[in-house]
Design an enzyme around this catalytic site. Structure first.
Site, PDB file in Angstrom:
ATOM      1  N   GLY A  82       0.801  -1.219   0.000  1.00 51.49           N
ATOM      2  CA  GLY A  82       0.000   0.000   0.000  1.00 51.49           C
ATOM      3  C   GLY A  82       0.837   1.273   0.000  1.00 51.49           C
ATOM      4  N   THR A  83       1.896   1.299   0.776  1.00 59.37           N
ATOM      5  CA  THR A  83       2.712   2.516   0.867  1.00 59.37           C
ATOM      6  C   THR A  83       3.300   2.853  -0.496  1.00 59.37           C
ATOM      7  OG1 THR A  83       3.240   2.011   3.171  1.00 59.37           O
ATOM      8  CG2 THR A  83       4.703   3.565   2.032  1.00 59.37           C
ATOM      9  N   ASN A 154      -8.408   3.496   8.162  1.00 61.32           N
ATOM     10  CA  ASN A 154      -7.738   2.412   8.870  1.00 61.32           C
ATOM     11  C   ASN A 154      -7.921   2.447  10.382  1.00 61.32           C
ATOM     12  OD1 ASN A 154      -6.009   4.718   7.946  1.00 61.32           O
ATOM     13  ND2 ASN A 154      -4.658   3.934   9.540  1.00 61.32           N
ATOM     14  N   GLN A 184      -7.747  -0.498   3.168  1.00 58.07           N
ATOM     15  CA  GLN A 184      -8.569  -1.088   4.243  1.00 58.07           C
ATOM     16  C   GLN A 184      -9.942  -1.521   3.738  1.00 58.07           C
ATOM     17  OE1 GLN A 184      -7.702  -1.988   7.236  1.00 58.07           O
ATOM     18  NE2 GLN A 184      -5.720  -0.975   7.390  1.00 58.07           N
ATOM     19  N   GLY A 205      -1.888  -6.476  -0.339  1.00 55.00           N
ATOM     20  CA  GLY A 205      -2.288  -7.867  -0.140  1.00 55.00           C
ATOM     21  C   GLY A 205      -2.447  -8.296   1.300  1.00 55.00           C
ATOM     22  N   HIS A 206      -1.583  -7.784   2.188  1.00 57.20           N
ATOM     23  CA  HIS A 206      -1.595  -8.338   3.552  1.00 57.20           C
ATOM     24  C   HIS A 206      -2.781  -7.866   4.390  1.00 57.20           C
ATOM     25  CE1 HIS A 206       0.248  -5.025   6.155  1.00 57.20           C
ATOM     26  NE2 HIS A 206       0.509  -4.549   4.955  1.00 57.20           N
ATOM     27  N   THR A 242      12.311  -6.320 -10.444  1.00 54.69           N
ATOM     28  CA  THR A 242      11.815  -7.657 -10.767  1.00 54.69           C
ATOM     29  C   THR A 242      10.528  -7.914  -9.992  1.00 54.69           C
ATOM     30  OG1 THR A 242      14.083  -8.381 -11.065  1.00 54.69           O
ATOM     31  CG2 THR A 242      12.425 -10.109 -10.800  1.00 54.69           C
ATOM     32  N   CYS A 335       2.965   5.342  15.765  1.00 57.61           N
ATOM     33  CA  CYS A 335       3.854   5.108  16.890  1.00 57.61           C
ATOM     34  C   CYS A 335       5.215   5.671  16.507  1.00 57.61           C
ATOM     35  CB  CYS A 335       3.954   3.610  17.149  1.00 57.61           C
ATOM     36  SG  CYS A 335       4.915   3.205  18.590  1.00 57.61           S
TER      37      CYS A 335
HETATM   38  N1  PLP Z   1      -3.093   2.827   3.539  1.00 52.42           N
HETATM   39  C1  PLP Z   1      -3.839   2.406   4.566  1.00 52.42           C
HETATM   40  C2  PLP Z   1      -5.233   2.920   4.702  1.00 52.42           C
HETATM   41  C3  PLP Z   1      -3.325   1.503   5.492  1.00 52.42           C
HETATM   42  O1  PLP Z   1      -4.082   1.091   6.505  1.00 52.42           O
HETATM   43  C4  PLP Z   1      -1.994   1.039   5.323  1.00 52.42           C
HETATM   44  C5  PLP Z   1      -1.392   0.128   6.314  1.00 52.42           C
HETATM   45  O2  PLP Z   1      -1.849  -0.013   7.409  1.00 52.42           O
HETATM   46  C6  PLP Z   1      -1.263   1.490   4.218  1.00 52.42           C
HETATM   47  C7  PLP Z   1      -1.840   2.389   3.347  1.00 52.42           C
HETATM   48  C8  PLP Z   1       0.119   1.006   3.968  1.00 52.42           C
HETATM   49  O3  PLP Z   1       0.072  -0.297   3.443  1.00 52.42           O
HETATM   50  P1  PLP Z   1       1.353  -1.266   3.490  1.00 52.42           P
HETATM   51  O4  PLP Z   1       1.471  -1.733   4.905  1.00 52.42           O
HETATM   52  O5  PLP Z   1       1.016  -2.371   2.554  1.00 52.42           O
HETATM   53  O6  PLP Z   1       2.516  -0.471   3.036  1.00 52.42           O
END
Ligand code: PLP
Length: 391
Positions: A82-83, A154, A184, A205-206, A242, A335
């Site tokens: 996600g990041t 989140n 989320q 994915g996680h 990759t 945190c």
């Molecule tokens: N965006 C939201 C709303 C999230 O809750 C999170 C992670 O908690 C992220 C982005 C970041 O995702 P990742 O942990 O896959 O980098």
């Protein structure tokens, strides 16, 4: 080292209520990943047979995911999570279209930080955590290049009116790109409809049963995006590096399993969520659910997340006691350097700092059972009582 030792299998004996942080991989995703890894494939960019076999797996994962997300295969860009997807969306659009970035004040840091780094602005939310559409509308002018509003939050699960926001942005500034962080939401909503009008959609994915380290940015046809990672030009020049072939397949399989089970899953998790939240509300004085509307209706919240604020309690101290008692939970806020900062989400909703300090997020998922809820209902009121009497 014995990786199956007790210290590595704690979840079997604890109540894991932190699925919004990460949810355990679904068995189907683990099996798909193991299968791909065991086949000892090559690099999908290599022209030899082993490389082309890997390319086919990646293409299959792309096709499967495109179907689940209601996108074209060519619109799927695999990332590390996600990041990365959020950063690629904000930074990649601004590199093509220099201009202002706007995002809601309650975004995850993965959106807030690149927006702030680019000198962008935030749009306030109402006391129920929904983006203030009047303020957003007033800020939309030709200087805006990208608007980013998350599909579900989140910390409290508030679901935003994404179709309405996308229409507003496209109507007021036809050249602007609308991005939604659906990280989320992916486990709970059908993104083929919920995010249908977003130009860019980030998922990870996680958060829905694939392993950590797999993500996607959906880039709708016609959306201009410059790459952030430069190198070999993989993912049609949009994300070099990759690709994680096994992770991509696991992500696609997890997405399909989540989609196939969604209707029953949402009902059963919402039932456990209600029992948990109502049970805590009945036993803990001075507890609020900040995102729950006055009429008590939780239907505008992702079913897996319960956020409460407890008066006279420090969230950090509460988490410590819960951890000792075998309940994994979260404060839901960042945190930094070992200290919990009061949540920017609660601040944006106008929750007083004293209440925000007592924030607790409990998040449920596909491994949650009624006994996890029972345990939380047993442990949390007692821990609150202990902290209050010590104070
Ligand atoms: N965006 C939201 C709303 C999230 O809750 C999170 C992670 O908690 C992220 C982005 C970041 O995702 P990742 O942990 O896959 O980098």
């Amino acid at each position: 080292m014995d990786l199956t030792s007790r210290s590595h299998t704690l979840r079997t004996v604890r109540a894991y209520l932190d699925h919004a942080a990460t949810t355990p991989p679904r068995p189907e995703a683990v099996a798909a990943m193991a299968d791909v890894l065991a086949r000892q494939l090559g690099n999908p960019s290599s022209v030899h047979a082993s490389g082309q076999a890997a390319r086919r797996v990646l293409d299959d994962a792309r096709d499967l995911l495109a179907e689940v997300l209601g996108a074209k295969p060519s619109e799927i860009v695999f990332t590390s999570g996600g990041t990365e997807s959020d950063n690629l969306a904000i930074t990649g659009v601004l590199a093509c279209h220099p201009g202002r970035a706007l995002c809601s004040a309650i975004e995850h840091e993965a959106v807030l930080e690149p927006v702030h780094a680019a000198g962008g602005r935030t749009v306030p939310v109402t006391s129920s955590g929904v983006v203030d559409l009047d303020v957003l509308a007033a800020q939309l002018d030709d200087t805006v290049s990208i608007v980013s509003v998350m599909t579900a939050n989140n910390e409290n699960g508030v679901i935003q009116p994404i179709a309405e926001i996308a229409a507003l942005v496209h109507d007021r500034v036809p050249g602007a790109v609308f991005h939604t962080d659906a990280v989320q939401a992916a486990g709970w909503l059908d993104l083929s409809t919920a995010a249908a009008y977003a130009d860019l959609v980030a998922i990870s994915g996680h958060k829905f049963g694939a392993p950590i380290g797999s993500g996607v940015l959906v880039v709708r046809e016609g959306t201009e995006l410059a790459p952030v990672l430069l190198g070999g030009g993989q993912e049609h020049e949009r994300r070099s590096g990759t690709p994680n072939v096994a992770g991509a397949m696991a992500l696609a399989v997890a997405a399909r399993v989540a989609a196939e089970n969604r209707s029953d899953f949402v009902i059963s998790v919402a039932r456990m969520r209600d029992r948990l939240a109502d049970g805590l509300g009945a036993t803990i004085d001075g507890m609020i659910e900040p995102a729950r509307p006055a009429n008590g209706d939780r239907s505008g919240l992702a079913p897996g997340i319960v956020q409460v604020c407890i008066a006279g309690v420090e969230g950090e101290a509460l988490l410590f006691l819960l951890d000792e008692a075998g309940v994994d939970a979260s404060a839901g806020s960042a945190c930094a350097a070992g200290a919990l900062d009061p949540s920017h989400v609660l601040a944006a909703m106008g929750v007083p700092t004293e209440m925000a300090r007592g924030a607790l997020r409990l998040s449920l998922g596909h491994t949650t059972t009624d006994s996890d809820v029972d345990r939380a209902l047993d442990v949390i009121p007692a821990a609150v009582e202990q902290l209050r009497s010590a104070a």
